[in-house]
Design an enzyme around this catalytic site. Structure first.
Site, short mmCIF file in Angstrom:
data_model
loop_
_atom_site.label_atom_id
_atom_site.label_comp_id
_atom_site.label_asym_id
_atom_site.label_seq_id
_atom_site.Cartn_x
_atom_site.Cartn_y
_atom_site.Cartn_z
N LYS A 105 37.73 98.02 71.41
CA LYS A 105 37.44 97.11 72.62
C LYS A 105 36.97 95.67 72.43
O LYS A 105 36.41 95.48 71.58
CB LYS A 105 36.25 97.77 73.22
CG LYS A 105 35.79 96.93 74.68
CD LYS A 105 34.49 97.40 75.20
CE LYS A 105 33.95 96.77 76.28
NZ LYS A 105 32.70 96.92 76.59
N GLY A 166 25.00 94.59 82.29
CA GLY A 166 23.50 95.15 82.34
C GLY A 166 22.85 94.89 83.78
O GLY A 166 21.72 95.14 83.75
N ALA A 192 31.14 97.57 82.77
CA ALA A 192 29.81 96.52 83.08
C ALA A 192 29.71 96.49 84.77
O ALA A 192 30.51 96.65 85.63
CB ALA A 192 30.20 95.35 82.60
N GLY A 193 28.14 96.79 84.86
CA GLY A 193 27.55 96.53 86.21
C GLY A 193 27.25 97.80 87.03
O GLY A 193 26.66 97.88 88.05
N ASN A 214 26.87 101.64 79.68
CA ASN A 214 25.73 102.05 78.70
C ASN A 214 24.50 101.79 79.39
O ASN A 214 23.64 102.68 79.31
CB ASN A 214 26.17 101.01 77.78
CG ASN A 214 25.00 101.11 76.66
OD1 ASN A 214 25.32 102.33 75.85
ND2 ASN A 214 24.20 100.34 76.26
#
Length: 263
Positions: A105, A166, A192-193, A214
């Site tokens: 990635k 994040g 993300a988000g 994550n």
């Protein structure tokens, strides 16, 4: 199960076939046992590994491989913390030397506090890595033109942000994500988000191939329970997409007919 057979609903990237459409990270947990427990609860078959932050090679310190078996879970090395194309390329070359990983990635970030994808750096790094034989899943801006260019370069998956890394803000521009999906043919993942289960479900309802997250799990009050929630949200969103939602309309449409009523 009637209707869609979930067991047959697989997806593939770079010739590898997966059942789970949830990819999770391995960072920001309180310890490696919690990391392992959350990953197991999520049902994920791919985990991202920040090569510059996670111990993969020093046997004198706790190693991720001792808790998350790379023979059972596909490791996806990433370039988290890289702010130039050269840093990203060097990091993934070192990862391949250390573990033989070829599916990777790529992310090249702009400076804090935004950490928005640096697209010129991303294009440069992607071209170099693909020339070097890597299979590149790429984090990028929610830009249809940029996404198509990355696919044309040879990236094996396109992964635009739903919101800043994040942030937990959820999908801020679903219309643009839909436009990107219409312009690429490789797997398309929101990356993300995502902040909670409903965000993951919405991404899947849009038609995304999978969701990568994550912080939403690692920063939850109970990461293992949130991992379960994300697992079921992705499954529910995927089934809703396959089922085909009812059309939106202005005004009511009674669920029971108004004719033939008992008087």
């Amino acid at each position: 199960m009637d209707g869609i057979n979930a067991a047959d609903d697989t997806w593939s990237v770079a010739g590898r076939i997966f059942h789970s459409r949830l990819i999770v990270g391995t960072g920001r947990y309180k310890d490696l046992p919690e990391t392992a427990a959350a990953i197991e609860a999520s049902g994920a078959e791919i985990v991202t590994v920040a090569v510059r932050r996670v111990n993969l090679s020093d046997p004198k310190a706790p190693m991720l491989q001792d808790y998350v078996d790379p023979k059972k879970i596909t490791y996806l090395p990433n370039t988290a913390g890289c702010f130039t194309a050269n840093e990203a390329v060097r990091t993934l070359r070192l990862a391949r030397e250390a573990g033989g990983w070829n599916l990777v990635k790529l992310e090249v970030l702009g400076p804090p506090p935004l950490l928005y994808p640096d697209m010129p750096g991303t294009f440069e790094a992607a071209a170099a890595l693909i020339k070097d034989g890597f299979e590149v899943m790429v984090y990028c801006a929610d830009d249809p033109l940029a996404a198509r260019r990355l696919q044309d370069l040879g990236c094996v998956a396109i992964m635009p942000l739903g919101a800043p890394i994040g942030s937990g803000l959820g999908l801020q521009n679903p219309a643009m994500l839909s436009m990107i999906m219409e312009n690429v043919t490789v797997p398309f993942l929101v990356d993300a988000g995502v902040g909670t289960a409903s965000d993951a479900a919405i991404a899947m309802e849009l038609g995304c191939t999978a969701v990568l997250l994550n912080s939403a799990i690692a920063h939850a009050r109970d990461p293992v329970t949130m991992a379960k929630a994300m697992k079921y949200a992705v499954q529910a969103g995927r089934l809703a997409y396959l089922a085909g939602r009812m059309p939106r309309r202005m005004g009511a449409d009674p669920s029971s007919p108004l004719t033939g009523l008992i008087r």
